[in-house]
Design a protein around this motif. Structure first.
Motif, PDB file in Angstrom:
ATOM      1  N   THR A  28       1.504  -5.579  -6.246  1.00  0.00           N
ATOM      2  CA  THR A  28       1.217  -4.397  -7.057  1.00  0.00           C
ATOM      3  C   THR A  28       2.531  -3.741  -7.473  1.00  0.00           C
ATOM      4  O   THR A  28       3.584  -4.001  -6.886  1.00  0.00           O
ATOM      5  N   ALA A  64      -1.084  -0.186  -4.618  1.00  0.00           N
ATOM      6  CA  ALA A  64      -0.945  -1.017  -3.419  1.00  0.00           C
ATOM      7  C   ALA A  64      -1.920  -0.588  -2.334  1.00  0.00           C
ATOM      8  O   ALA A  64      -2.590  -1.418  -1.697  1.00  0.00           O
ATOM      9  N   ALA A 120      -5.266  -1.643  -3.257  1.00  0.00           N
ATOM     10  CA  ALA A 120      -5.414  -3.093  -3.135  1.00  0.00           C
ATOM     11  C   ALA A 120      -5.730  -3.515  -1.708  1.00  0.00           C
ATOM     12  O   ALA A 120      -6.468  -4.489  -1.491  1.00  0.00           O
ATOM     13  N   THR A 121      -5.193  -2.787  -0.720  1.00  0.00           N
ATOM     14  CA  THR A 121      -5.519  -3.135   0.671  1.00  0.00           C
ATOM     15  C   THR A 121      -7.007  -2.949   0.949  1.00  0.00           C
ATOM     16  O   THR A 121      -7.603  -3.706   1.718  1.00  0.00           O
ATOM     17  N   VAL A 146      -0.532  -8.088   0.915  1.00  0.00           N
ATOM     18  CA  VAL A 146      -0.178  -7.176  -0.184  1.00  0.00           C
ATOM     19  C   VAL A 146       1.297  -6.802  -0.069  1.00  0.00           C
ATOM     20  O   VAL A 146       1.771  -6.390   0.982  1.00  0.00           O
ATOM     21  N   THR A 160       4.438  -4.783  -2.646  1.00  0.00           N
ATOM     22  CA  THR A 160       4.435  -3.861  -3.781  1.00  0.00           C
ATOM     23  C   THR A 160       5.834  -3.443  -4.207  1.00  0.00           C
ATOM     24  O   THR A 160       6.813  -3.678  -3.496  1.00  0.00           O
TER      25      THR A 160
END
Length: 339
Positions: free
Chosen positions: A239, A245, A248-249, A261, A263
């Motif tokens: 990200t 980010a 996204a997790t 992930v 970032t």
């Protein structure tokens, strides 16, 4: 914009500029820049106040509202303004046309200098030229590395986004990742596009690009989740900002994916996630430093005729990696909102 300067190497220029800024901070200088609260926050990192004449500086960015990354840039700008006896006028709009209008507003107010981001440089080109024609010095920060000299800016403060993307691509090569998903939260933003292009250039596996609406986190979450469910081979999500980010997790968890992930960029919550291991690492471009140096550079130019980077080289503030090996050293500053 006419300027007289001696070329300097890219490696040396950042060191000289940062050292000069640090020396000035130690020598002393603090002011009002964004109201009483801004003054109090700036007082934590400033000592004394410049006795130079009061001036007004405008900072105009393409920041979306509520993004903590840009709050950090603003804090750096406010600290420099407090030190340098500057009234700081900060404004932002992620729509390029509206950002250009904000620059025009600064010109109409006859400010003493303008610091601007050039995420969509073509849309800002004409109004930047107007500022320069009006005799207002302009510096760039964060976005616009490839065009700042073409558009006649005095200096530029930020990171080379292509280089930072390539560095991240190299780093995830060492994690065993085979299929990366690079998430871009604002289509057409040159900084973000260059980051993913850099990742794709050096990452040895497959790289997919996914566009999301960074102003709508529920939409970001559902879009990433759907992609991860659709393609279980994705084992790395990259990200380009801390809020994305962290979202996204959640997508990784809800989709049942085993992807990791990584970032670009930090905030307090992101630092905590690195400490906990839910995010592998972040590429830090030091946004506080970008805001600080941009304002300080205009003060130096107006009061002493200085050009940061010699007027020829950008002053690079990143990239640097923050991971479990060094996150503790960063956490105390992130807690204050300055990293």
């Amino acid at each position: 914009m006419n300027r007289t300067s001696l070329p300097r190497s890219r490696r040396i220029a950042p060191v000289v500029a940062v050292a000069a800024a640090a020396a000035l901070a130690l020598a002393g200088c603090s002011s009002s820049s964004g109201g009483k609260k801004a003054e109090e926050e700036a007082a934590d990192v400033s000592a004394g106040k410049a006795d130079t004449p009061r001036m007004t500086i405008a900072m105009v960015t393409h920041a979306p509202s509520g993004d903590t990354f840009w709050d950090t840039i603003r804090k750096g700008a406010e600290a420099a303004a407090a030190k340098d006896n500057i009234k700081l006028i900060y404004s932002n709009d992620e729509t390029a046309g509206d950002q250009a209008n904000l620059v025009q507003n600064a010109i109409d107010q006859k400010v003493d200098g303008i610091a601007v981001t050039l995420a969509k440089p073509d849309a800002l080109k004409a109004v930047v030229a107007k500022a320069e024609k009006a005799g207002i010095p302009v510096v760039g920060l964060n976005a616009g590395l490839s065009v700042w000299k073409q558009q006649g800016l005095l200096s530029f403060f930020g990171q080379d986004e292509s280089v930072s993307g390539q560095a991240l691509g190299d780093k995830i090569n060492g994690t065993g990742a085979k299929h990366a998903l690079c998430v871009i939260q604002a289509q057409g933003d040159v900084n973000l596009e260059e980051r993913c292009a850099g990742v794709k250039k050096t990452f040895g596996g497959k790289t997919d690009i996914l566009y999301v609406n960074g102003t709508d986190m529920p939409s970001v979450k559902s879009t990433i989740t759907a992609k991860l469910k659709q393609d279980s081979s994705i084992d790395e999500v990259v990200t380009l900002g801390a809020p994305v980010a962290l979202t996204a997790t959640q997508s990784v968890s809800e989709s049942g994916s085993k992807a990791k992930v990584a970032t670009f960029d930090l905030n307090k919550e992101l630092v905590s996630a690195i400490e906990k291991g839910t995010i592998q690492f972040a590429v830090d471009q030091q946004p506080y430093l970008q805001g600080y140096l941009a304002v300080d550079a205009l003060w130096l130019y107006k009061t002493n005729g200085n050009f940061s980077g010699g007027g020829e080289q950008p002053v690079l503030t990143g990239p640097a990696f923050v991971d479990k090996s060094n996150v503790d050293a960063v956490a105390k500053f992130a807690a204050k909102g300055t990293r």
